[in-house]
Design a protein around this motif. Sequence first.
Motif, PDB file in Angstrom:
ATOM      1  N   HIS A  44       0.832  -1.197   0.000  1.00 12.27           N
ATOM      2  CA  HIS A  44       0.000   0.000   0.000  1.00 12.27           C
ATOM      3  C   HIS A  44       0.870   1.252   0.000  1.00 12.27           C
ATOM      4  O   HIS A  44       1.919   1.297   0.641  1.00 12.27           O
ATOM      5  CB  HIS A  44      -0.920   0.023   1.224  1.00 12.27           C
ATOM      6  CG  HIS A  44      -2.032  -0.970   1.164  1.00 12.27           C
ATOM      7  ND1 HIS A  44      -3.190  -0.754   0.454  1.00 12.27           N
ATOM      8  CD2 HIS A  44      -2.160  -2.206   1.724  1.00 12.27           C
ATOM      9  CE1 HIS A  44      -3.980  -1.798   0.570  1.00 12.27           C
ATOM     10  NE2 HIS A  44      -3.375  -2.696   1.335  1.00 12.27           N
ATOM     11  N   GLU A  45       0.397   2.246  -0.726  1.00  5.92           N
ATOM     12  CA  GLU A  45       1.055   3.549  -0.712  1.00  5.92           C
ATOM     13  C   GLU A  45       0.341   4.433   0.321  1.00  5.92           C
ATOM     14  O   GLU A  45      -0.866   4.633   0.221  1.00  5.92           O
ATOM     15  CB  GLU A  45       0.947   4.221  -2.075  1.00  5.92           C
ATOM     16  CG  GLU A  45       1.502   3.427  -3.229  1.00  5.92           C
ATOM     17  CD  GLU A  45       1.195   4.110  -4.542  1.00  5.92           C
ATOM     18  OE1 GLU A  45       1.955   5.018  -4.926  1.00  5.92           O
ATOM     19  OE2 GLU A  45       0.188   3.748  -5.173  1.00  5.92           O
ATOM     20  N   PRO A  46       1.057   4.945   1.306  1.00  3.33           N
ATOM     21  CA  PRO A  46       0.412   5.831   2.299  1.00  3.33           C
ATOM     22  C   PRO A  46      -0.178   7.054   1.593  1.00  3.33           C
ATOM     23  O   PRO A  46       0.519   7.757   0.856  1.00  3.33           O
ATOM     24  CB  PRO A  46       1.570   6.219   3.229  1.00  3.33           C
ATOM     25  CG  PRO A  46       2.604   5.158   3.028  1.00  3.33           C
ATOM     26  CD  PRO A  46       2.487   4.739   1.591  1.00  3.33           C
ATOM     27  N   GLN A  47      -1.457   7.278   1.802  1.00  5.10           N
ATOM     28  CA  GLN A  47      -2.138   8.379   1.134  1.00  5.10           C
ATOM     29  C   GLN A  47      -2.991   9.155   2.132  1.00  5.10           C
ATOM     30  O   GLN A  47      -3.484   8.607   3.111  1.00  5.10           O
ATOM     31  CB  GLN A  47      -3.045   7.846   0.016  1.00  5.10           C
ATOM     32  CG  GLN A  47      -2.335   7.081  -1.076  1.00  5.10           C
ATOM     33  CD  GLN A  47      -1.460   7.969  -1.932  1.00  5.10           C
ATOM     34  OE1 GLN A  47      -1.708   9.167  -2.071  1.00  5.10           O
ATOM     35  NE2 GLN A  47      -0.430   7.382  -2.537  1.00  5.10           N
ATOM     36  N   ASN A  48      -3.158  10.428   1.833  1.00  2.00           N
ATOM     37  CA  ASN A  48      -4.054  11.278   2.618  1.00  2.00           C
ATOM     38  C   ASN A  48      -5.283  11.568   1.753  1.00  2.00           C
ATOM     39  O   ASN A  48      -5.166  12.161   0.676  1.00  2.00           O
ATOM     40  CB  ASN A  48      -3.350  12.588   2.994  1.00  2.00           C
ATOM     41  CG  ASN A  48      -4.219  13.467   3.868  1.00  2.00           C
ATOM     42  OD1 ASN A  48      -5.223  13.997   3.417  1.00  2.00           O
ATOM     43  ND2 ASN A  48      -3.817  13.634   5.125  1.00  2.00           N
ATOM     44  N   LEU A  49      -6.457  11.130   2.226  1.00  4.84           N
ATOM     45  CA  LEU A  49      -7.660  11.270   1.422  1.00  4.84           C
ATOM     46  C   LEU A  49      -7.975  12.732   1.112  1.00  4.84           C
ATOM     47  O   LEU A  49      -8.445  13.055   0.015  1.00  4.84           O
ATOM     48  CB  LEU A  49      -8.853  10.611   2.121  1.00  4.84           C
ATOM     49  CG  LEU A  49      -8.987   9.093   1.974  1.00  4.84           C
ATOM     50  CD1 LEU A  49     -10.292   8.622   2.576  1.00  4.84           C
ATOM     51  CD2 LEU A  49      -8.919   8.672   0.517  1.00  4.84           C
ATOM     52  N   ARG A  73      -6.091   4.828  -5.662  1.00  4.11           N
ATOM     53  CA  ARG A  73      -5.494   5.166  -4.369  1.00  4.11           C
ATOM     54  C   ARG A  73      -6.548   5.658  -3.386  1.00  4.11           C
ATOM     55  O   ARG A  73      -6.503   5.336  -2.199  1.00  4.11           O
ATOM     56  CB  ARG A  73      -4.423   6.235  -4.566  1.00  4.11           C
ATOM     57  CG  ARG A  73      -3.145   5.729  -5.199  1.00  4.11           C
ATOM     58  CD  ARG A  73      -2.264   6.861  -5.656  1.00  4.11           C
ATOM     59  NE  ARG A  73      -0.977   6.390  -6.154  1.00  4.11           N
ATOM     60  CZ  ARG A  73      -0.212   7.077  -6.993  1.00  4.11           C
ATOM     61  NH1 ARG A  73      -0.605   8.275  -7.432  1.00  4.11           N
ATOM     62  NH2 ARG A  73       0.947   6.580  -7.396  1.00  4.11           N
ATOM     63  N   ASP A  76      -8.587   2.610  -2.209  1.00  4.08           N
ATOM     64  CA  ASP A  76      -7.773   1.754  -1.337  1.00  4.08           C
ATOM     65  C   ASP A  76      -7.534   2.374   0.035  1.00  4.08           C
ATOM     66  O   ASP A  76      -7.267   1.655   1.008  1.00  4.08           O
ATOM     67  CB  ASP A  76      -6.416   1.471  -1.995  1.00  4.08           C
ATOM     68  CG  ASP A  76      -6.521   0.440  -3.107  1.00  4.08           C
ATOM     69  OD1 ASP A  76      -7.539  -0.273  -3.166  1.00  4.08           O
ATOM     70  OD2 ASP A  76      -5.591   0.364  -3.934  1.00  4.08           O
ATOM     71  N   SER A  77      -7.610   3.704   0.121  1.00  2.00           N
ATOM     72  CA  SER A  77      -7.282   4.399   1.370  1.00  2.00           C
ATOM     73  C   SER A  77      -8.489   4.631   2.264  1.00  2.00           C
ATOM     74  O   SER A  77      -8.370   5.265   3.312  1.00  2.00           O
ATOM     75  CB  SER A  77      -6.618   5.744   1.051  1.00  2.00           C
ATOM     76  OG  SER A  77      -5.432   5.552   0.296  1.00  2.00           O
ATOM     77  N   THR A  79     -11.040   4.313   5.134  1.00  2.00           N
ATOM     78  CA  THR A  79     -10.867   3.755   6.487  1.00  2.00           C
ATOM     79  C   THR A  79     -12.149   3.784   7.310  1.00  2.00           C
ATOM     80  O   THR A  79     -12.148   3.358   8.464  1.00  2.00           O
ATOM     81  CB  THR A  79      -9.780   4.537   7.254  1.00  2.00           C
ATOM     82  OG1 THR A  79     -10.155   5.925   7.331  1.00  2.00           O
ATOM     83  CG2 THR A  79      -8.427   4.397   6.575  1.00  2.00           C
ATOM     84  N   GLN A 114     -14.276  -2.718   0.231  1.00  2.00           N
ATOM     85  CA  GLN A 114     -14.342  -1.629   1.206  1.00  2.00           C
ATOM     86  C   GLN A 114     -15.773  -1.418   1.688  1.00  2.00           C
ATOM     87  O   GLN A 114     -16.016  -1.170   2.877  1.00  2.00           O
ATOM     88  CB  GLN A 114     -13.799  -0.331   0.588  1.00  2.00           C
ATOM     89  CG  GLN A 114     -12.333  -0.367   0.196  1.00  2.00           C
ATOM     90  CD  GLN A 114     -11.392  -0.332   1.385  1.00  2.00           C
ATOM     91  OE1 GLN A 114     -11.498  -1.126   2.325  1.00  2.00           O
ATOM     92  NE2 GLN A 114     -10.471   0.616   1.381  1.00  2.00           N
TER      93      GLN A 114
END
Length: 415
Positions: A44-49, A73, A76-77, A79, A114
């Motif tokens: 996973h690539e750390p991402q900020n929505l 992305r 996938d991000s 939460t 998700q």
Amino acid sequence: MAASILQRFLLPVRRACVPQSLIAKRCLLSAAYTDTKLWEEREHEPQNLADLASLMDRTYERMFPVSSLTVSRFVDSITCKEEVHQAEYYLYKFRHSPNCWYLRDWTMHSWFRQCLKYGARDKALYTLKNKVQFGMFPDEFTFNLLIDSYLKDKDYKGACAVVEEVMLQETFDLPTTQILSLYALSKYLTTKPGLSWQEQRSMGTALMLAGLKQENSTGLNAQVLGHICSLLKHMNCKVEMTRGIHAVFHKMPLIWTPGYFSRSLAVMERVCSDAGDLRLSKEVLDTVQEMLQDLSSPTTSEAGEENTTENQTDESIDEEDELEMAKLPLYLAKFKDLSEQLQARGKVESAGLEALVSRLAQETLPACEEADIAEYRRRVQEWEAERLQLIRREEEMREKTKQEQEARKAASDAQ
């Protein structure tokens, strides 16, 4: 009238001939099939929505296309459930952008996972039902996960709503999908739902297409007409006789030629001539007989006149349809003859179709699951390879853009 006639054919399941333990045991996917470990172990690539949302908004404002990788992305991000709602908006925006054809298969799969993970299954079904607006055309493995989630909650109506989408996309290739679909439809029909004739047609088509893939007694029963799978033929024959073949075919992946009764009788002939263990359920035969008699009665014409305000321009009885209706006495006579032959040759199954579907699932699902899981592992690897390739291409484009900007700046400074 059509709905009330349908409900009369939703006979109670005869369970006396089948062990109760077989019926009581739910036929669902195994824990290995629904396990999320393989999917969540991906890199996973750390991402900020918030940053991703801002990036997409600015890109759209400038009339530029958002990349499929950016949408991927974002999905996938996710939460929490609230972020599912945000992702729905950007999926819609992407579908209505110049890049709409590039929504990745893994993004669709991730979206449904998700939704299931964060309790937003309603959003999954909504985007599936509105697939043209959201571009949601998942593979069968993803369909199976969604159907299974409804089955585990005993929400058979929801499961059938997903099965209807499988039918519309004509994706009954996997045995697991066929069995889960038949199981969901059988369970829902035992609740005796009040269905409109359009709903009858949709469920009937789903039963037929799933049944056609099964070369066994369960599949053949689905093609003829019985309590669960076979109810399909009642649905389409009923619609065909009262509203015309155009109403049967309308928006359905079906054969656009009259004669759904004759096709049902052809299946009965096939079982009669079979030297193996193919059988038709007594419920199938009883229901076909009652339906034939009902359609041959004077009240049939009255039933055909009800609820005709919707889609009336597309659904008309033509001369070919009238000729098919005139064959009803011949169909009834042939049916009685075939029924006697089936009985004489021991080709009548005492168990109901719900029990047959449950038995089929118990016998075949484990082996089918192994093949699906192996294929899913291979597909995830392919998705990851494709995703990494897109990331590398994105980095190359950024580097190229950076170099071009530096070159332009150097040229400007030199002047």
